[in-house]
Design a protein around this motif. Sequence first.
Motif, mmCIF file in Angstrom:
data_model
loop_
_atom_site.group_PDB
_atom_site.id
_atom_site.type_symbol
_atom_site.label_atom_id
_atom_site.label_comp_id
_atom_site.label_asym_id
_atom_site.label_seq_id
_atom_site.Cartn_x
_atom_site.Cartn_y
_atom_site.Cartn_z
ATOM 1 N N MET A 105 0.864 -1.175 0.000
ATOM 2 C CA MET A 105 0.000 0.000 0.000
ATOM 3 C C MET A 105 0.896 1.219 0.000
ATOM 4 O O MET A 105 1.795 1.338 0.849
ATOM 5 C CB MET A 105 -0.915 0.014 1.226
ATOM 6 C CG MET A 105 -2.091 -0.927 1.146
ATOM 7 S SD MET A 105 -3.269 -0.650 2.507
ATOM 8 C CE MET A 105 -4.441 -1.979 2.212
ATOM 9 N N ARG A 152 -3.541 0.280 -3.429
ATOM 10 C CA ARG A 152 -3.239 -1.104 -3.028
ATOM 11 C C ARG A 152 -2.757 -1.861 -4.254
ATOM 12 O O ARG A 152 -3.483 -1.998 -5.248
ATOM 13 C CB ARG A 152 -4.497 -1.770 -2.460
ATOM 14 C CG ARG A 152 -4.381 -3.283 -2.241
ATOM 15 C CD ARG A 152 -3.569 -3.609 -1.003
ATOM 16 N NE ARG A 152 -3.789 -4.996 -0.598
ATOM 17 C CZ ARG A 152 -2.975 -6.008 -0.906
ATOM 18 N NH1 ARG A 152 -1.891 -5.780 -1.647
ATOM 19 N NH2 ARG A 152 -3.230 -7.219 -0.469
ATOM 20 N N LYS A 188 -3.662 1.563 6.126
ATOM 21 C CA LYS A 188 -2.308 1.262 5.658
ATOM 22 C C LYS A 188 -1.461 0.667 6.784
ATOM 23 O O LYS A 188 -0.737 -0.324 6.593
ATOM 24 C CB LYS A 188 -1.650 2.533 5.127
ATOM 25 C CG LYS A 188 -0.264 2.327 4.518
ATOM 26 C CD LYS A 188 0.252 3.637 3.933
ATOM 27 C CE LYS A 188 1.560 3.452 3.177
ATOM 28 N NZ LYS A 188 2.675 3.038 4.049
ATOM 29 N N TYR A 224 -2.616 -2.907 7.539
ATOM 30 C CA TYR A 224 -2.208 -3.812 6.465
ATOM 31 C C TYR A 224 -0.732 -4.187 6.601
ATOM 32 O O TYR A 224 -0.352 -5.369 6.497
ATOM 33 C CB TYR A 224 -2.460 -3.177 5.102
ATOM 34 C CG TYR A 224 -1.692 -3.854 3.987
ATOM 35 C CD1 TYR A 224 -2.088 -5.084 3.478
ATOM 36 C CD2 TYR A 224 -0.525 -3.276 3.480
ATOM 37 C CE1 TYR A 224 -1.362 -5.721 2.478
ATOM 38 C CE2 TYR A 224 0.199 -3.903 2.476
ATOM 39 C CZ TYR A 224 -0.224 -5.125 1.986
ATOM 40 O OH TYR A 224 0.507 -5.752 1.010
#
Length: 344
Positions: free
Chosen positions: A41, A54, A79, A82
């Motif tokens: 990301m 992404r 973000k 992730y």
Amino acid sequence: MELRGIEEFNNDQRREFVNTQQRFSAWTSARRRLLETRGSMVWQAKKGSDYLLRSYYDKSRLRRQRGLGVRSEQTETLKREYENSRDEAKARFKEIDAVLARQAGINRALALGRVPMPTARIMRALDDIGALGAGIRVVGTNAIYAYEAAAGVVVDAGITATGDIDLLFDSRGGLRFVISDDISEPSLLAVLQGVDKTFHWTAQSFRAENAEGYMVDLIKPMRNPPWKPDRTTLGGDDADIVASEIEGLVWLENAPVFEAIAIDERGFPLRIVAADPRVFAAHKHWVSQRVDREPIKRRRDADQAVIVGGIVGQYLTYLPFEMADLKMLPKTVAKAAEHLLATA
């Protein structure tokens, strides 16, 4: 009744085979999570604002991108979460991958590795694209690896009968798949060349072969009526391997799916998806009775029918001979094979 040509796992082999299955399950889960978090990301400046993109890979291993929105507290949190999840997935996979590698060494020492490496690599490649068990399954001698693994036995490579030595099953010479209509898009040849770039066409349109002479056949049931339009390639590409129609394979196509975890020559586990072994045994017995079949192949078919029928009758007793489960077979074919599936 002693089943000739079969040797049961010893206690050490049983224990480590169970350990392998459990560790492979953990490895599969960790790998799935790793693949789900694969990519990145990143922020991309556009028209004076930062947008979160992404980047990821689809099932065909092509890189894709999609926007997740303008920079905000929500996208910054997205973000961060992730990246944390990706790092955790990498660490977990590295840990369980090392465990599985150690297990593979134990499996080699105990002679648990059965599936030849060319076969194993192709099965894994098909599994990775979602084709194995979803429109394509293993048939022929390689399916026996699934049956013996489920039973906890080893089938001899050679069977002595009436003074002659017949190779019961040496699948190093090739791999056969039966194909149905519900299959993934990548072409079979592309998958094979991803495993080994030397795979190429042969004069027979249903067969690919590599530089070492390992052959892969794509076969399919003969439809009734035979002129009915049907899909014949894995990816719908006219340049792909064209499936060869064979009488009687519709029984294997419509048989219940049989899945097992087997172990390759290096000691690593893999998933095999084949047809129900009862149907396999009945089909092989039927083929062995055909007068248009080559005598040597008929003998081999008969041996495989006896071996697989015996595995079912003595070890896979949760698969009883019941016509309700075998309704994809003509009654005459099922009845003719009933004696092969008799319990011990």
